[in-house]
Enzyme design. Structure first.
Site, mmCIF file in Angstrom:
data_model
loop_
_atom_site.group_PDB
_atom_site.id
_atom_site.type_symbol
_atom_site.label_atom_id
_atom_site.label_comp_id
_atom_site.label_asym_id
_atom_site.label_seq_id
_atom_site.Cartn_x
_atom_site.Cartn_y
_atom_site.Cartn_z
ATOM 1 N N ASP A 1 -6.443 59.598 30.481
ATOM 2 C CA ASP A 1 -5.923 59.772 31.995
ATOM 3 C C ASP A 1 -5.078 58.616 32.635
ATOM 4 O O ASP A 1 -6.622 58.214 32.800
ATOM 5 C CB ASP A 1 -6.013 61.048 32.540
ATOM 6 C CG ASP A 1 -5.309 61.506 34.072
ATOM 7 O OD1 ASP A 1 -4.321 61.349 33.523
ATOM 8 O OD2 ASP A 1 -5.847 61.858 34.908
ATOM 9 N N HIS B 1 -0.731 56.371 45.678
ATOM 10 C CA HIS B 1 -2.321 57.402 45.192
ATOM 11 C C HIS B 1 -3.642 56.221 44.438
ATOM 12 O O HIS B 1 -4.204 56.807 45.054
ATOM 13 C CB HIS B 1 -1.368 57.945 43.749
ATOM 14 C CG HIS B 1 -3.457 59.263 43.323
ATOM 15 N ND1 HIS B 1 -3.845 59.851 43.732
ATOM 16 C CD2 HIS B 1 -4.260 57.951 41.876
ATOM 17 C CE1 HIS B 1 -4.367 60.689 43.744
ATOM 18 N NE2 HIS B 1 -5.004 59.930 42.540
ATOM 19 N N GLU C 1 -5.062 67.069 40.433
ATOM 20 C CA GLU C 1 -3.089 65.544 40.533
ATOM 21 C C GLU C 1 -1.915 66.388 39.816
ATOM 22 O O GLU C 1 -2.383 66.839 38.503
ATOM 23 C CB GLU C 1 -4.600 64.826 39.709
ATOM 24 C CG GLU C 1 -5.956 64.554 40.668
ATOM 25 C CD GLU C 1 -6.179 63.417 40.020
ATOM 26 O OE1 GLU C 1 -6.073 62.785 38.867
ATOM 27 O OE2 GLU C 1 -7.090 62.553 40.777
ATOM 28 N N GLU D 1 0.434 65.639 38.231
ATOM 29 C CA GLU D 1 1.087 64.603 37.124
ATOM 30 C C GLU D 1 1.625 64.739 35.842
ATOM 31 O O GLU D 1 2.058 65.916 35.796
ATOM 32 C CB GLU D 1 -0.375 63.482 35.728
ATOM 33 C CG GLU D 1 -1.423 64.303 37.215
ATOM 34 C CD GLU D 1 -2.314 62.942 35.875
ATOM 35 O OE1 GLU D 1 -2.440 62.922 35.209
ATOM 36 O OE2 GLU D 1 -4.203 63.126 37.294
ATOM 37 N N ASP E 1 -4.419 68.112 36.626
ATOM 38 C CA ASP E 1 -5.955 67.397 35.803
ATOM 39 C C ASP E 1 -6.116 67.459 37.369
ATOM 40 O O ASP E 1 -7.286 66.993 38.556
ATOM 41 C CB ASP E 1 -5.859 65.696 36.369
ATOM 42 C CG ASP E 1 -7.122 65.070 35.870
ATOM 43 O OD1 ASP E 1 -7.824 65.722 35.508
ATOM 44 O OD2 ASP E 1 -6.983 63.858 36.785
ATOM 45 N N ARG F 1 -13.723 66.388 43.528
ATOM 46 C CA ARG F 1 -13.861 65.357 44.024
ATOM 47 C C ARG F 1 -15.118 64.767 44.250
ATOM 48 O O ARG F 1 -16.156 64.017 44.881
ATOM 49 C CB ARG F 1 -13.350 65.266 45.567
ATOM 50 C CG ARG F 1 -11.602 65.532 45.124
ATOM 51 C CD ARG F 1 -11.239 64.128 44.560
ATOM 52 N NE ARG F 1 -9.684 64.171 44.160
ATOM 53 C CZ ARG F 1 -8.670 64.116 43.453
ATOM 54 N NH1 ARG F 1 -9.393 63.163 42.159
ATOM 55 N NH2 ARG F 1 -8.199 64.541 42.706
ATOM 56 N N GLN G 1 -17.429 63.815 41.044
ATOM 57 C CA GLN G 1 -16.348 62.252 41.025
ATOM 58 C C GLN G 1 -17.222 61.566 42.086
ATOM 59 O O GLN G 1 -16.886 60.337 40.929
ATOM 60 C CB GLN G 1 -14.681 62.343 41.005
ATOM 61 C CG GLN G 1 -14.375 61.429 40.815
ATOM 62 C CD GLN G 1 -12.810 61.741 40.770
ATOM 63 O OE1 GLN G 1 -12.217 62.408 41.032
ATOM 64 N NE2 GLN G 1 -12.015 60.616 40.939
ATOM 65 N N LYS H 1 -13.857 66.242 36.433
ATOM 66 C CA LYS H 1 -12.764 66.160 35.653
ATOM 67 C C LYS H 1 -12.931 66.466 34.423
ATOM 68 O O LYS H 1 -11.401 67.377 33.820
ATOM 69 C CB LYS H 1 -12.082 65.135 35.251
ATOM 70 C CG LYS H 1 -11.830 64.213 35.834
ATOM 71 C CD LYS H 1 -10.680 64.065 37.508
ATOM 72 C CE LYS H 1 -10.420 62.272 37.968
ATOM 73 N NZ LYS H 1 -9.246 63.098 37.963
ATOM 74 N N THR I 1 -8.190 70.504 32.414
ATOM 75 C CA THR I 1 -6.995 70.367 32.263
ATOM 76 C C THR I 1 -6.112 71.086 32.156
ATOM 77 O O THR I 1 -5.738 71.892 30.873
ATOM 78 C CB THR I 1 -6.722 68.821 31.554
ATOM 79 O OG1 THR I 1 -7.704 67.943 32.219
ATOM 80 C CG2 THR I 1 -5.728 68.135 32.484
ATOM 81 N N GLU J 1 -5.916 63.520 49.026
ATOM 82 C CA GLU J 1 -5.265 62.865 49.940
ATOM 83 C C GLU J 1 -3.882 63.427 51.040
ATOM 84 O O GLU J 1 -4.196 62.887 52.268
ATOM 85 C CB GLU J 1 -3.353 62.358 48.748
ATOM 86 C CG GLU J 1 -4.638 61.386 47.934
ATOM 87 C CD GLU J 1 -2.949 60.688 47.296
ATOM 88 O OE1 GLU J 1 -2.567 61.548 45.829
ATOM 89 O OE2 GLU J 1 -2.174 60.090 47.088
HETATM 90 MN MN MN Z 1 -5.906 62.408 36.883
#
Ligand code: MN
Length: 389
Positions: free
Chosen positions: A104, A111, A177, A179, A211, A215, A218, A231, A235, A336
């Site tokens: 990834d 971002h 996420e 993507e 994804d 948080r 992480q 993560k 996915t 975000e």
């Molecule tokens: Mn990602």
């Protein structure tokens, strides 16, 4: 030509997936409108009776182009293929390919800047390497799941900045996420590099990728080796792989890259992509990212991924990183949109910062196609299941 193509699934698209009907084994299908064409029934080749796209993808670009032309011919001579269609609502979709390696990237400057500010408020948001190479990490291929699979809230070590020690338990900051994922069809040998202009020889197509990210896990674990358990629990990808050929009209230049990338990251072809994405949280649209803002192209990601001679395998998947644009309504992650969990969002009459159990997220995407058509990626959807304590 038969059928009323569903929005974005006309003859310009023809994405591949793995489907089954009640009492039958999974096999290759092509979506045309609101129907699924059973490819083995019309083309009679063993690779289309397989429960993944890998055998077909391994045949390479020349064969991918031949099969695409053969499908168009079949659809234009509708009588022969009439019995080979299933209504899309009547089929079950499976993971479209066996995922070999999963990598990834982190290719959106917006971002990376937003996350840098949230995770490292006292430092420059972009690391010194960010504009010199497409930053990435190695993910976990075995936990890539198809759209519709429930996502069990993961447990892990969490430590808030104001806590003196970590604790173990369900993540309190479960995020998404939004993507795109790129699917490698043609393999390479160990030691071989892939130049940016060889992208289309190796990449079969693209999917939407979510994804899922814990948080708090992480933020505590990622120093200094990068994302790991925050993560790797799941996915999600969309079930239809949009062929690269269907994205020709969507191709565009990347934003200006300054400083100039090193020569191995430079190519003559444009592989920025005008793909419009939409994120819905419990049915409410919260953001509309556009892939055209991505700083690094997927061709540069592939060139970087193989720069050291790492080989490509059939079924390798690489994610773009969160697709976030310059404005709040184009950001692709809830960390975000909630300003790191400090700003609540009104979702269906409730307030949210991160995901609650039973929440559902749907990411859809489409791109401009030839002659004013749209190329739909369909959607990737997932619902949060309670943690296993
Ligand atoms: Mn990602």
């Amino acid at each position: 030509m038969r059928g009323e193509p569903g929005e974005g699934f006309g003859i310009e698209n023809l994405p591949y997936g793995i489907f089954s009907t009640v009492g039958t084994t999974p096999r290759v299908g092509v979506r045309f409108g609101d129907r699924v064409l059973d490819l083995y029934t019309v083309l009679r080749e063993e690779v289309f009776a397989e429960p993944s796209l890998n055998a077909f993808m391994a045949q390479g670009r020349t064969r991918w182009d031949e099969v695409r032309r053969a499908i168009v011919t079949e659809l234009e001579n509708g009588d022969r293929s009439e019995g080979a269609f299933h209504p899309v609502d009547s089929v079950r979709m499976h993971l479209p390919f066996e995922v070999a390696d999963f990598v990834d990237f982190y290719a959106s400057e917006h971002h990376a800047t937003n996350l840098g500010r949230i995770f490292r408020p006292d430092a420059p948001p972009l690391m010194p390497n960010w504009k010199h190479l497409p930053v990435g990490y190695h993910g976990r291929s075995s936990t890539v799941v198809v759209s519709g699979t429930d996502i069990v809230r993961p447990c892990g070590q969490r430590k808030q900045p104001d806590e003196s020690a970590p604790s173990f338990g369900p993540t309190r900051r479960l995020d998404i996420e939004a993507e795109l994922g790129f699917v490698v069809g043609a393999a390479t040998e160990l030691g071989q590099r892939v130049a940016p202009d060889e992208f289309a020889d190796h990449v079969f197509g693209a999917v939407i990728l979510n994804d899922w990210s814990a948080r708090d896990v992480q933020a505590w674990e990622y120093v200094p080796l990068g994302p790991f358990l925050g993560k790797s629990f799941a996915t999600s990808i969309s079930p239809w792989v949009v062929p690269l050929a269907a994205l020709d009209t969507a191709r565009t230049a990347t934003p200006v890259q300054d400083p100039d990338p090193l020569p191995y990251l430079r190519g003559s072809q444009d592989w920025g992509l005008r793909v419009d994405m939409a994120i819905s949280w419990n049915g409410q649209e919260v953001s509309r990212p556009n892939y055209a803002h991505m700083y690094w192209s997927p061709a540069q990601m592939l060139a970087h991924l193989t720069a050291n001679g790492a080989l490509l395998s059939v079924g390798d998947l690489f994610g773009s990183g969160t697709v976030s644009g310059p404005n709040r309504d184009t950001w692709g992650a809830f960390v975000e949109l909630s300003d790191g969990g400090t700003r609540t969002l009104g979702i269906g009459g409730q307030s949210r910062t991160f995901l609650e159990d039973a929440d559902e997220v749907t990411i859809s995407a489409s791109a401009p196609g030839p002659n004013g058509s749209r190329i739909s990626f369909g959607e990737v959807r997932g619902r949060i299941a309670p943690p296993r304590l």
